[in-house]
Each structure stands twice: as C-alpha cells, then as structure tokens.
Scaffold this motif. Sequence first.
Motif, short mmCIF file in Angstrom:
data_model
loop_
_atom_site.label_atom_id
_atom_site.label_comp_id
_atom_site.label_asym_id
_atom_site.label_seq_id
_atom_site.Cartn_x
_atom_site.Cartn_y
_atom_site.Cartn_z
N ALA A 121 0.83 -1.21 0.00
CA ALA A 121 0.00 0.00 0.00
C ALA A 121 0.86 1.26 0.00
CB ALA A 121 -0.94 0.00 1.20
N VAL A 122 1.96 1.25 0.74
CA VAL A 122 2.85 2.41 0.76
C VAL A 122 3.50 2.57 -0.61
CG1 VAL A 122 4.90 3.46 1.80
CG2 VAL A 122 3.27 2.22 3.23
N LEU A 123 3.91 1.48 -1.21
CA LEU A 123 4.48 1.57 -2.55
C LEU A 123 3.46 2.19 -3.51
CD1 LEU A 123 6.84 0.97 -4.49
CD2 LEU A 123 5.80 -1.26 -4.89
N GLU A 124 2.21 1.77 -3.42
CA GLU A 124 1.16 2.31 -4.28
C GLU A 124 0.92 3.79 -4.01
OE1 GLU A 124 -1.57 2.68 -7.27
OE2 GLU A 124 -0.13 1.05 -6.93
N ILE A 125 0.93 4.19 -2.75
CA ILE A 125 0.76 5.61 -2.40
C ILE A 125 1.88 6.43 -3.03
CG2 ILE A 125 0.89 7.26 -0.47
CD1 ILE A 125 -0.63 5.07 1.21
N VAL A 126 3.11 5.96 -2.91
CA VAL A 126 4.25 6.70 -3.47
C VAL A 126 4.15 6.74 -5.00
CG1 VAL A 126 6.77 6.69 -3.73
CG2 VAL A 126 5.73 6.33 -1.48
N GLU A 127 3.76 5.64 -5.61
CA GLU A 127 3.61 5.63 -7.08
C GLU A 127 2.55 6.66 -7.51
OE1 GLU A 127 5.55 4.02 -9.40
OE2 GLU A 127 6.71 3.71 -7.56
N ARG A 128 1.48 6.76 -6.79
CA ARG A 128 0.43 7.74 -7.12
C ARG A 128 0.92 9.16 -6.83
NH1 ARG A 128 -5.32 4.78 -5.44
NH2 ARG A 128 -4.78 2.79 -6.41
N MET A 129 1.71 9.32 -5.79
CA MET A 129 2.29 10.64 -5.49
C MET A 129 3.16 11.08 -6.66
SD MET A 129 1.68 11.96 -2.31
CE MET A 129 3.12 12.92 -1.89
N LYS A 130 3.94 10.17 -7.22
CA LYS A 130 4.84 10.53 -8.32
C LYS A 130 4.05 10.98 -9.55
CE LYS A 130 7.33 6.70 -8.33
NZ LYS A 130 8.41 5.69 -8.47
N LYS A 131 2.84 10.50 -9.70
CA LYS A 131 2.01 10.86 -10.85
C LYS A 131 1.31 12.19 -10.67
CE LYS A 131 1.13 6.10 -12.21
NZ LYS A 131 0.16 5.01 -12.16
#
Length: 160
Positions: free
Chosen positions: A148-158
């Motif tokens: 979930a943290v990885l997904e949050i960071v990936e969405r932050m990058k977008k």
Amino acid sequence: MNLGKFKTESTAKAKENKKYLQSLKKKDARKLDNAFHNLHEEVFEEVDCLTCANCCKTTSPIFKDRDIDRLAAHLKMKPGDFIEQYLHLDGENDYVLNVAPCPFLMDDNTCSVYEHRPRACREYPHTDRKKMAGILSLTYKNTMVCPAVLEIVERMKKGF
C-alpha cells in the motif's frame, strides 16, 4: 497478494523512490500531508491488509513501555517475563521482537493480540501522520515492506 512480485517491483523502484521521497522535503508541509492523507484513504479503500500482512511477517514494531505493560497484562504475564520471552534491544536501544514473523500473527493473517497491539502497529504504515516531511526516510523503508505504501508513493509521483 503476490509478495514475490511486490518484492521485485519495490526493489526495482527503490532508487527512484528514495530520490523522489527525498525531493519532497522541499515541498510545502501542509500540501505534502494533504496529498499523503488523501492517497492513504484512497489506497486503503482498495487494499485489504489481511491478504498481505507482510509487515507482520518481515518486520518488528518498536515496543514502548506502555505497549509492553498492556500486552503483558493481556497475556497475564509480568512485563519482565514478556520482554524475556518476546523482545530484545536493537542497535538503537529500542525493544523489538526476537523473531519474524510476529509470534502473534495467526495463520489467517489476523493478530491474536489486535486490541492490545503496540502503538507502532496501530499507526502503521504511518502514511496518515502529520508532518510527513519528517518521516520520509521511514516512508521509503516502508515502500519495501508494504504494498500500500508503494502504491501511495507511485500515485504521489504521478500527481504531486
């Protein structure tokens, strides 16, 4: 949850994520908190931690005195006996579990001491905390543990 795939993906993105998260320290703190908190809510509407439990399988929370006292009382043990059976001091002089996975993790990924779990478990993965700029290095480490943290960071990058 495919933890093997997650490990491969998080490792492949580690360098990029570390650099990205370090760059966020320069951002407006309130906007950064809002972005993390909004994505935390969004991602955790999609993610069921019980399908994963990688945090409980691979890492240890820090146990504060209150946590030790609460768990020892729940288990009808003396705090010293709880420490002796389950904990040791790490290199930073914090109490952590002797073993991974967590001895309180059940086969169905539930926690046998859930209502009495340590504060660090209650707050994990810390992506909804105030002052996110101060824990970006922890957030980076958690991209390697929590899908979930990885997904949050990936969405932050977008979008941030």
